[in-house]
Motif scaffolding. Structure first.
Motif, PDB file in Angstrom:
ATOM      1  N   ASP A   1       0.829  -1.207   0.000  1.00  0.00           N
ATOM      2  CA  ASP A   1       0.000   0.000   0.000  1.00  0.00           C
ATOM      3  C   ASP A   1       0.863   1.257   0.000  1.00  0.00           C
ATOM      4  OD1 ASP A   1      -2.411  -1.284  -0.112  1.00  0.00           O
ATOM      5  OD2 ASP A   1      -2.694  -1.349   2.057  1.00  0.00           O
ATOM      6  N   ARG A   2       1.895   1.260   0.823  1.00  0.00           N
ATOM      7  CA  ARG A   2       2.732   2.459   0.917  1.00  0.00           C
ATOM      8  C   ARG A   2       3.498   2.716  -0.374  1.00  0.00           C
ATOM      9  NH1 ARG A   2       5.323   1.925   7.035  1.00  0.00           N
ATOM     10  NH2 ARG A   2       3.383   2.321   8.183  1.00  0.00           N
TER      11      ARG A   2
ATOM     12  N   LEU B   1       0.746   1.060 -18.254  1.00  0.00           N
ATOM     13  CA  LEU B   1       2.052   0.398 -18.350  1.00  0.00           C
ATOM     14  C   LEU B   1       2.621   0.130 -16.957  1.00  0.00           C
ATOM     15  CD1 LEU B   1       3.801   2.330 -21.278  1.00  0.00           C
ATOM     16  CD2 LEU B   1       3.014  -0.046 -21.298  1.00  0.00           C
ATOM     17  N   ALA B   2       2.478   1.112 -16.079  1.00  0.00           N
ATOM     18  CA  ALA B   2       2.970   0.951 -14.707  1.00  0.00           C
ATOM     19  C   ALA B   2       2.232  -0.188 -14.009  1.00  0.00           C
ATOM     20  CB  ALA B   2       2.789   2.258 -13.936  1.00  0.00           C
ATOM     21  N   ARG B   3       0.922  -0.268 -14.214  1.00  0.00           N
ATOM     22  CA  ARG B   3       0.132  -1.336 -13.588  1.00  0.00           C
ATOM     23  C   ARG B   3       0.642  -2.715 -14.023  1.00  0.00           C
ATOM     24  NH1 ARG B   3      -3.542  -4.607 -15.308  1.00  0.00           N
ATOM     25  NH2 ARG B   3      -3.609  -3.587 -17.352  1.00  0.00           N
ATOM     26  N   GLU B   4       0.892  -2.881 -15.309  1.00  0.00           N
ATOM     27  CA  GLU B   4       1.378  -4.166 -15.808  1.00  0.00           C
ATOM     28  C   GLU B   4       2.733  -4.524 -15.205  1.00  0.00           C
ATOM     29  OE1 GLU B   4       1.509  -4.040 -20.015  1.00  0.00           O
ATOM     30  OE2 GLU B   4      -0.665  -3.860 -20.282  1.00  0.00           O
TER      31      GLU B   4
ATOM     32  N   ARG C   1      -5.673   4.864  -7.265  1.00  0.00           N
ATOM     33  CA  ARG C   1      -4.901   5.766  -6.414  1.00  0.00           C
ATOM     34  C   ARG C   1      -4.443   6.989  -7.216  1.00  0.00           C
ATOM     35  NH1 ARG C   1      -2.589   2.494  -1.908  1.00  0.00           N
ATOM     36  NH2 ARG C   1      -3.276   0.357  -2.240  1.00  0.00           N
ATOM     37  N   TYR C   2      -3.962   6.715  -8.434  1.00  0.00           N
ATOM     38  CA  TYR C   2      -3.495   7.808  -9.290  1.00  0.00           C
ATOM     39  C   TYR C   2      -4.628   8.770  -9.624  1.00  0.00           C
ATOM     40  CZ  TYR C   2      -2.046  10.250 -13.528  1.00  0.00           C
ATOM     41  OH  TYR C   2      -1.786  11.226 -14.462  1.00  0.00           O
ATOM     42  N   GLU C   3      -5.779   8.247 -10.077  1.00  0.00           N
ATOM     43  CA  GLU C   3      -6.886   9.110 -10.494  1.00  0.00           C
ATOM     44  C   GLU C   3      -7.419   9.933  -9.328  1.00  0.00           C
ATOM     45  OE1 GLU C   3      -7.834   9.923 -13.343  1.00  0.00           O
ATOM     46  OE2 GLU C   3      -6.631   8.488 -14.469  1.00  0.00           O
ATOM     47  N   ALA C   4      -7.490   9.341  -8.139  1.00  0.00           N
ATOM     48  CA  ALA C   4      -7.975  10.076  -6.971  1.00  0.00           C
ATOM     49  C   ALA C   4      -7.050  11.251  -6.652  1.00  0.00           C
ATOM     50  CB  ALA C   4      -8.083   9.145  -5.769  1.00  0.00           C
ATOM     51  N   LEU C   5      -5.743  11.011  -6.724  1.00  0.00           N
ATOM     52  CA  LEU C   5      -4.785  12.079  -6.433  1.00  0.00           C
ATOM     53  C   LEU C   5      -4.801  13.129  -7.538  1.00  0.00           C
ATOM     54  CD1 LEU C   5      -2.580  13.235  -4.663  1.00  0.00           C
ATOM     55  CD2 LEU C   5      -0.932  11.729  -5.807  1.00  0.00           C
ATOM     56  N   TRP C   6      -4.837  12.683  -8.798  1.00  0.00           N
ATOM     57  CA  TRP C   6      -4.879  13.630  -9.915  1.00  0.00           C
ATOM     58  C   TRP C   6      -6.118  14.529  -9.825  1.00  0.00           C
ATOM     59  CZ3 TRP C   6      -1.510  15.066 -13.644  1.00  0.00           C
ATOM     60  CH2 TRP C   6      -2.011  15.839 -14.688  1.00  0.00           C
ATOM     61  N   ASP C   7      -7.267  13.924  -9.509  1.00  0.00           N
ATOM     62  CA  ASP C   7      -8.501  14.697  -9.375  1.00  0.00           C
ATOM     63  C   ASP C   7      -8.394  15.717  -8.246  1.00  0.00           C
ATOM     64  OD1 ASP C   7     -11.485  15.040  -9.965  1.00  0.00           O
ATOM     65  OD2 ASP C   7     -11.523  14.509  -7.848  1.00  0.00           O
TER      66      ASP C   7
ATOM     67  N   ALA D   1      -1.738  -4.393  -7.902  1.00  0.00           N
ATOM     68  CA  ALA D   1      -1.344  -3.625  -9.087  1.00  0.00           C
ATOM     69  C   ALA D   1      -2.538  -2.928  -9.718  1.00  0.00           C
ATOM     70  CB  ALA D   1      -0.672  -4.545 -10.103  1.00  0.00           C
ATOM     71  N   ASP D   2      -3.694  -3.601  -9.735  1.00  0.00           N
ATOM     72  CA  ASP D   2      -4.892  -2.997 -10.320  1.00  0.00           C
ATOM     73  C   ASP D   2      -5.352  -1.775  -9.528  1.00  0.00           C
ATOM     74  OD1 ASP D   2      -4.969  -4.803 -12.372  1.00  0.00           O
ATOM     75  OD2 ASP D   2      -6.517  -6.079 -11.488  1.00  0.00           O
ATOM     76  N   GLY D   3      -4.934  -1.687  -8.264  1.00  0.00           N
ATOM     77  CA  GLY D   3      -5.320  -0.541  -7.451  1.00  0.00           C
ATOM     78  C   GLY D   3      -4.527   0.719  -7.758  1.00  0.00           C
ATOM     79  N   LEU D   4      -3.449   0.603  -8.562  1.00  0.00           N
ATOM     80  CA  LEU D   4      -2.625   1.775  -8.853  1.00  0.00           C
ATOM     81  C   LEU D   4      -3.407   2.848  -9.593  1.00  0.00           C
ATOM     82  CD1 LEU D   4       0.138   3.202  -8.896  1.00  0.00           C
ATOM     83  CD2 LEU D   4       0.668   1.949 -10.998  1.00  0.00           C
ATOM     84  N   ALA D   5      -4.209   2.452 -10.576  1.00  0.00           N
ATOM     85  CA  ALA D   5      -4.948   3.428 -11.377  1.00  0.00           C
ATOM     86  C   ALA D   5      -5.906   4.232 -10.507  1.00  0.00           C
ATOM     87  CB  ALA D   5      -5.701   2.723 -12.494  1.00  0.00           C
TER      88      ALA D   5
END
Length: 436
Positions: A144-145, A208-211, A242-248, A236-240
């Motif tokens: 998670d970290r 790409l990062a997720r894969e 986390r990214y979208e929440a932070l980007w938003d 790994a599927d949780g990366l997207a």
């Protein structure tokens, strides 16, 4: 950029193509100790006496070696010259703009027998590869970290118009930061720079990062370095997400009532700062229907908390560490004011906290344990240990009791990471052998 033409060690008869070229960034004098190394030879053939073993290094598809010169550790990566020049240029830009990446020193090109170039970067002190993190005593919390900090690194790069194209745990170094991690880009050979990135480019970079992350975690699982309770694909599927929440959070346009604008604007800007980002231009459009806020978010480096701690104490630490240390500094200032019965200037409080609290805690760490963690991370850990012991005891045990207990029971269990001071004490400065 400074350029210099040098002749390799050895005779021209032995090395008919023994002239190579070095390109070093200012201050180029730092590279003087490296010039005598055998740049004409393939890195894999270098004398082990010139090199340094880094136990927590990650996996690389290139030949990578480490060496010590004039009290500094350097990473040397053998790579095709066009890619080396590209990465050299980008890493220099990233460092100048405060983007979280390794610091580049130079490249060696025009090597004999059409050998690849060698990219030279400064070793990031107290850094760890993801494999090293998973081998530590807190590995259960690592997925998670690491995913959180990897998502933040991607957001930082994308805000700066950087398409990475090769984001992975292997291409990232991690440093402890007051219980969390800070991530640094290591490999930029596939990265590209644009004025802005489209949503499609960002999504593709994240995918790409997720894969890659999924494959790396499966590799850890195969090596029994991953807890049986952790599903590599699920993580790994949780990366997207986390990214979208932070980007938003750092880029979204916000709408609210006109009578709310004063506190809603301040609240939004504070949230962005708390996430480790800075605010550029703020656009606020009001109409009878309400107010619309658009914020230009930028990478914040070195950070508000780091600036403040450095101003008061001269300490250079990471952002979360700075926040924790400042909280302790302000608590000590309140104690001084209560005891003196008068206000204590913040500059005075900073000097006294450094001399009377921070440094004495570090001084009780024995020499054999001194390199286990960054000094600021040791102090943070002592504060955490103080809270834990106080919860158990039902009263505040105090910093000194916590520090003694931590050094005796907790710090010895922390794996050591390589630091320049420990390297110098162990190995000294590596120099090339004299030519025949």
């Amino acid at each position: 950029m400074a350029a210099r033409r040098e002749q390799c060690a050895g005779s021209v008869d032995r090395f008919p193509e023994g002239v190579v070229r070095y390109l070093f960034r200012p201050p180029a004098a730092e590279a003087a100790g490296l010039l005598a190394l055998p740049w004409h030879q393939p890195l894999k053939d270098w004398d082990p006496a010139l090199l340094l073993e880094v136990p927590q290094r990650g996996i690389s598809r290139h030949v990578v070696r480490f060496t010590v010169s004039e009290g500094r550790v350097y990473a040397l990566k053998e790579i095709a010259e066009p890619l080396a020049r590209h990465e050299y240029s980008l890493l220099a830009e990233f460092e100048a703009e405060g983007l979280p990446s390794v610091s580049v020193l130079g490249i060696c090109i025009d090597r004999p027998d059409e050998q690849d170039a060698i990219l030279v970067t400064r070793y990031l002190e107290y850094s760890m590869s993801y494999r090293y993190v998973f081998s530590g005593p807190r590995a259960a919390h690592a997925p998670d970290r690491l995913l959180d900090t990897l998502a933040q690194l991607l957001v930082r790069l994308h805000l700066a118009g950087v398409y990475w194209g090769d984001c992975s745990l292997s291409n990232t170094l991690f440093r402890r930061d007051a219980g969390a991690f800070t991530a640094y880009l290591v490999d930029a050979e596939t990265a590209e720079r644009y004025s802005t990135l489209s949503a499609g480019m960002r999504a593709y970079d994240v995918d790409l990062a997720r894969e890659r992350v999924g494959a790396e975690l499966m590799d850890l699982q195969a090596g029994e370095l991953l807890s049986p309770d952790i599903d590599p694909i699920e993580v790994a599927d949780g990366l997207a997400g986390r990214y979208e929440a932070l980007w938003d959070e750092v880029t979204r346009e916000e709408v609210f009532r006109v009578d709310e604008q004063a506190y809603r604007v301040a609240e939004r800007l504070q949230r962005i700062n708390d996430l480790g980002f800075d605010v550029g231009e703020v656009e606020l459009v009001t109409s009878p229907e309400g107010a619309r806020l658009r914020v230009e978010t930028r990478v914040s480096e070195p950070g508000q908390q780091r600036h403040e701690l450095f101003r008061l104490t001269g300490l250079e630490v990471q952002e979360n560490q700075a926040r924790r240390l400042l909280n302790d500094l302000w608590s000590y200032r309140a104690f001084l004011e209560q005891r003196a019965g008068r206000p204590v200037p913040e500059a005075v409080a900073g000097r006294r906290w450094l001399a009377e609290v921070y440094q004495p805690v570090l001084d009780i760490v024995p020499a054999e344990l001194a390199g286990r963690l960054e000094p600021a991370e040791v102090f943070h850990e002592v504060l955490e240990h103080r809270w834990f012991l106080s919860e158990q005891a039902g009263f505040d045990v105090g910093t000194w009791a916590a520090a003694r207990s931590y050094v005796q029971h907790e710090l010895p269990r922390t794996p050591a990471v390589m630091t320049t001071p420990s390297v110098i004490a162990d190995r000294g400065t590596v120099t090339a052998p004299a030519s025949d």
